[in-house]
Design a protein around this motif. Structure first.
Motif, PDB file in Angstrom:
ATOM      1  N   GLN A  43      30.547  10.602 -25.124  1.00  0.00           N
ATOM      2  CA  GLN A  43      29.443   9.933 -24.349  1.00  0.00           C
ATOM      3  C   GLN A  43      28.277   9.325 -25.418  1.00  0.00           C
ATOM      4  O   GLN A  43      27.882   8.301 -25.638  1.00  0.00           O
ATOM      5  N   GLY A  44      28.261  10.103 -26.635  1.00  0.00           N
ATOM      6  CA  GLY A  44      27.258   9.769 -27.594  1.00  0.00           C
ATOM      7  C   GLY A  44      27.899   8.398 -28.356  1.00  0.00           C
ATOM      8  O   GLY A  44      27.282   7.654 -28.746  1.00  0.00           O
ATOM      9  N   THR A  63      29.667  14.865 -12.229  1.00  0.00           N
ATOM     10  CA  THR A  63      29.141  15.882 -12.935  1.00  0.00           C
ATOM     11  C   THR A  63      29.417  17.273 -12.711  1.00  0.00           C
ATOM     12  O   THR A  63      29.830  18.122 -13.362  1.00  0.00           O
ATOM     13  N   ALA A  64      29.462  17.687 -11.225  1.00  0.00           N
ATOM     14  CA  ALA A  64      29.715  18.919 -10.749  1.00  0.00           C
ATOM     15  C   ALA A  64      30.989  19.407 -11.246  1.00  0.00           C
ATOM     16  O   ALA A  64      31.336  20.518 -11.698  1.00  0.00           O
ATOM     17  N   ILE A  65      31.970  18.471 -11.135  1.00  0.00           N
ATOM     18  CA  ILE A  65      33.333  18.654 -11.144  1.00  0.00           C
ATOM     19  C   ILE A  65      33.692  19.149 -12.633  1.00  0.00           C
ATOM     20  O   ILE A  65      34.117  20.218 -12.910  1.00  0.00           O
ATOM     21  N   TYR A  66      33.273  18.404 -13.658  1.00  0.00           N
ATOM     22  CA  TYR A  66      33.470  18.776 -15.193  1.00  0.00           C
ATOM     23  C   TYR A  66      32.943  19.962 -15.490  1.00  0.00           C
ATOM     24  O   TYR A  66      33.196  20.857 -16.339  1.00  0.00           O
ATOM     25  N   VAL A  67      31.409  20.102 -15.248  1.00  0.00           N
ATOM     26  CA  VAL A  67      30.575  21.164 -15.691  1.00  0.00           C
ATOM     27  C   VAL A  67      31.101  22.362 -14.955  1.00  0.00           C
ATOM     28  O   VAL A  67      31.315  23.345 -15.593  1.00  0.00           O
ATOM     29  N   LEU A  80      34.998  -2.314 -12.924  1.00  0.00           N
ATOM     30  CA  LEU A  80      35.567  -1.153 -12.128  1.00  0.00           C
ATOM     31  C   LEU A  80      36.609  -0.251 -12.742  1.00  0.00           C
ATOM     32  O   LEU A  80      36.647   0.957 -12.868  1.00  0.00           O
ATOM     33  N   LEU A  81      37.629  -1.027 -13.434  1.00  0.00           N
ATOM     34  CA  LEU A  81      38.545  -0.421 -13.963  1.00  0.00           C
ATOM     35  C   LEU A  81      38.324   0.389 -15.206  1.00  0.00           C
ATOM     36  O   LEU A  81      38.630   1.645 -15.542  1.00  0.00           O
ATOM     37  N   ILE A  82      37.227  -0.233 -15.931  1.00  0.00           N
ATOM     38  CA  ILE A  82      36.656   0.750 -17.141  1.00  0.00           C
ATOM     39  C   ILE A  82      35.957   1.800 -16.721  1.00  0.00           C
ATOM     40  O   ILE A  82      36.098   3.034 -17.210  1.00  0.00           O
ATOM     41  N   LEU A  83      35.090   1.922 -15.680  1.00  0.00           N
ATOM     42  CA  LEU A  83      34.525   3.100 -15.006  1.00  0.00           C
ATOM     43  C   LEU A  83      35.377   3.965 -14.417  1.00  0.00           C
ATOM     44  O   LEU A  83      35.212   5.285 -14.751  1.00  0.00           O
ATOM     45  N   ILE A  84      36.179   3.741 -13.627  1.00  0.00           N
ATOM     46  CA  ILE A  84      37.552   4.571 -13.300  1.00  0.00           C
ATOM     47  C   ILE A  84      37.950   5.422 -14.645  1.00  0.00           C
ATOM     48  O   ILE A  84      38.396   6.521 -14.498  1.00  0.00           O
ATOM     49  N   ALA A  85      38.583   4.505 -15.641  1.00  0.00           N
ATOM     50  CA  ALA A  85      39.104   5.104 -16.814  1.00  0.00           C
ATOM     51  C   ALA A  85      38.010   6.135 -17.315  1.00  0.00           C
ATOM     52  O   ALA A  85      38.618   7.375 -17.953  1.00  0.00           O
ATOM     53  N   TYR A  86      36.870   5.906 -17.336  1.00  0.00           N
ATOM     54  CA  TYR A  86      35.909   6.755 -18.017  1.00  0.00           C
ATOM     55  C   TYR A  86      35.820   7.993 -17.209  1.00  0.00           C
ATOM     56  O   TYR A  86      35.681   9.021 -17.735  1.00  0.00           O
ATOM     57  N   PHE A  87      35.769   7.694 -15.849  1.00  0.00           N
ATOM     58  CA  PHE A  87      35.768   8.971 -15.060  1.00  0.00           C
ATOM     59  C   PHE A  87      36.875   9.958 -15.288  1.00  0.00           C
ATOM     60  O   PHE A  87      36.612  11.226 -15.063  1.00  0.00           O
ATOM     61  N   ILE A  88      38.003   9.398 -15.234  1.00  0.00           N
ATOM     62  CA  ILE A  88      39.129  10.178 -15.596  1.00  0.00           C
ATOM     63  C   ILE A  88      39.214  10.998 -16.806  1.00  0.00           C
ATOM     64  O   ILE A  88      39.562  12.276 -16.622  1.00  0.00           O
ATOM     65  N   VAL A  89      38.741  10.444 -17.754  1.00  0.00           N
ATOM     66  CA  VAL A  89      38.437  11.100 -19.352  1.00  0.00           C
ATOM     67  C   VAL A  89      37.693  12.381 -19.003  1.00  0.00           C
ATOM     68  O   VAL A  89      37.985  13.366 -19.502  1.00  0.00           O
ATOM     69  N   LEU A  90      36.522  12.012 -18.406  1.00  0.00           N
ATOM     70  CA  LEU A  90      35.638  13.122 -18.112  1.00  0.00           C
ATOM     71  C   LEU A  90      35.881  14.260 -17.470  1.00  0.00           C
ATOM     72  O   LEU A  90      35.846  15.439 -17.947  1.00  0.00           O
ATOM     73  N   ILE A  91      36.530  14.108 -16.457  1.00  0.00           N
ATOM     74  CA  ILE A  91      37.350  15.097 -15.219  1.00  0.00           C
ATOM     75  C   ILE A  91      38.411  15.776 -16.182  1.00  0.00           C
ATOM     76  O   ILE A  91      38.443  17.059 -16.027  1.00  0.00           O
TER      77      ILE A  91
END
Length: 510
Positions: free
Chosen positions: A184-185, A165-169, A3-14
């Motif tokens: 992501q690549g 997805t909607a937020i960062y796009v 869960l922590l890895i996932l949250i960190a990933y989301f923060i970077v994207l946004i």
């Protein structure tokens, strides 16, 4: 930890989305990143838009099960035809002609190339309609892995992916998408290698796994011993259809071709060609290669009850928790990058090609960007709702759902787009013929596929047939229909001569 890895990933994207906001203030910046995107970002954007949960969960699982290790040919085809040849044949000419015609979308290209408003509107409607089932399939594949890793309800997965997805796009437009695609690549490249090593290790290593696959038999598929470990598998003809649809199909998909609009110069196209091909070879080749070993887990897989989409999640469920987290982020990365590419393509097409000048007169640049952002929300919401309905209706075959979408879009656009870039005699009537044929045959396949010849009952085979037929239909119809205006054509194709002259002068100057 997962869960922590996932949250960190989301923060970077946004965060990237909001950082890129200043570059998304006008249509050119929001949709094309100001046509200043370099080779690495463009190549990774192309690759991550190409490969999503549809490939990793749906295609790799289903075709790996059907063809065994021979399914790897689909990944090789994706690299050589879907990436290498696509960049070589379409890259330079697409960038030059779309810039010359000042077109930001594929429908706008058709409209300017043939001076046809009706052609532009028709293309935009086709894109909007057939991108929706493609998007719905992304959610489905992702839900399988989220459910396996976190035991989260399917609807929660959809809402989470849609909102993020909607937020960062919406915030950063194409540039935010391209930068996130690069991140992501990298995750996808590292992830697929690590997962293949781990899965094969669980079966005693590569040679032991290959030997085990050679001993698998299925009389309902083939009576040939060791067919699932063979070079071409049990059904080479159907495998060829898969290679054609998933490889050649990218040449006619608006969200893929649009990547060439945004690249900054011709030198970047040359570099991007190499990068994109290597990326596709590792990611797509790796996905299908992994799926080819699915039958080694047949004691845990019930195709009749859970469908082909359960194969890959079952293969991965006993991996180390950190590897499972990597798998989830890998597929989430692939799916979100594809989703962002789809929603930008669809919303920009509707705004620029349909609403502007047809519904709203004198639409300012600022209003167009606002409209695109609103439509992104609407498009994501519609596709999410369809994904839930599809799941509850037990329609769980990702490959078929995506096959209808790819077949209709590529069957409609591939041939007219390709010929329009290279052949001066391509006519408006030929484009209309391709549009109608591509959409019609895939819709008929969806509603009455059982009445088709046996070879074309599969949406995959039917989509491949639509694309190949278009390559014949467009030149034939062009030869027997009204020729385009000579002055218009000469002006359009003069852009190639001008660019070549500039390139030669630059080289001499150096």
């Amino acid at each position: 930890m997962k869960l922590l890895i996932l949250i960190a990933y989301f923060i970077v994207l946004i965060t990237i989305g909001f950082v890129c906001r200043q570059k998304a203030t006008d249509v050119n910046g929001f949709v094309l990143g100001g046509r200043s995107v370099g080779p690495w970002l463009t190549a990774f954007a192309y690759g991550t838009s190409y490969f999503s949960a549809v490939v990793f969960v749906g295609y790799a699982g289903q075709f790996g099960w059907r063809f065994g290790i021979a399914a790897t040919w689909a990944g090789i085809g994706n690299a050589l035809i879907g990436s290498l040849l696509a960049w070589v044949i379409l890259g330079r000419r697409t960038r030059i002609m779309t810039q010359h015609l000042d077109s930001a979308t594929m429908p706008q290209f058709f409209g300017e190339r043939f001076q046809s408003k009706s052609l532009k509107i028709a293309a935009s409607v086709i894109i909007f309609i057939f991108l929706i089932p493609y998007t719905a399939s992304l959610y489905n594949g992702l839900s399988r892995l989220f459910g396996m890793a976190f035991h989260i309800d399917y609807s929660v997965c959809i809402v989470l992916m849609a909102i993020l997805t909607a937020i960062y796009v919406i915030a950063g437009g194409y540039m935010a998408t391209a930068i996130n695609d690069f991140i992501q690549g990298i995750i996808m490249l590292a992830g697929i290698i690590a997962i293949i090593v781990a899965v094969l290790h669980s079966k005693g290593g590569f040679m032991a796994a290959l030997d085990g696959l050679g001993h698998v038999s299925d009389p309902t598929v083939s009576s040939t011993p060791g067919v699932f470990g063979s070079f071409f598998g049990p059904d080479p003809v159907s495998l060829l259809s898969v290679v054609i649809l998933t490889s050649l199909g990218t040449w006619g998909l608006p969200q893929m071709v649009q990547k060439f609009y945004a690249i900054d110069n011709e030198d970047s196209i040359k570099k991007g060609t190499i990068i994109s091909t290597i990326f596709a070879l590792v990611v797509s080749g790796g996905c299908y290669f992994l799926g080819g070993f699915g039958r080694l887990f047949s004691d845990k897989i019930d195709i009749a009850a859970n469908g082909y989409d359960s194969i890959i999640p079952t293969m991965l469920e006993n991996l180390h928790p950190l590897l499972i987290a990597l798998v989830v982020i890998l597929v989430l990365s692939a799916s979100m990058s594809t989703l962002s590419s789809l929603v930008i393509a669809s919303s920009s097409t509707l705004t620029i090609d349909l609403i502007k000048d047809n519904v709203v007169k004198d639409m300012s640049d600022k209003k167009q960007v606002l409209c695109i952002r609103v439509l992104i929300v609407i498009f994501i919401a519609i596709s999410a709702i369809i994904a839930v309905i599809q799941y509850k209706s037990a329609v769980t075959f990702i490959a078929q759902l995506m096959g209808i979408s790819w077949g209709a879009l590529a069957g409609s656009f591939l041939a007219p787009f390709l010929y329009s870039l290279y052949w001066k005699k391509t006519t408006k009537a030929a484009c209309w013929t391709s549009f109608v044929f591509g959409c019609m045959i895939m819709v008929l396949n969806l509603v009455a596929g059982s009445h088709f010849p046996a070879l074309l009952q599969s949406p995959i085979n039917c989509g491949a047939f639509a694309m190949l037929t278009g390559l014949i239909v467009v030149p034939v119809v062009s030869l027997f229909t009204k020729k385009p205006d000579a002055a218009l054509i000469e002006n359009t194709f003069a852009c190639y001569d001008k660019t070549s002259t500039v390139t030669q002068k630059t080289a001499l100057g150096k």
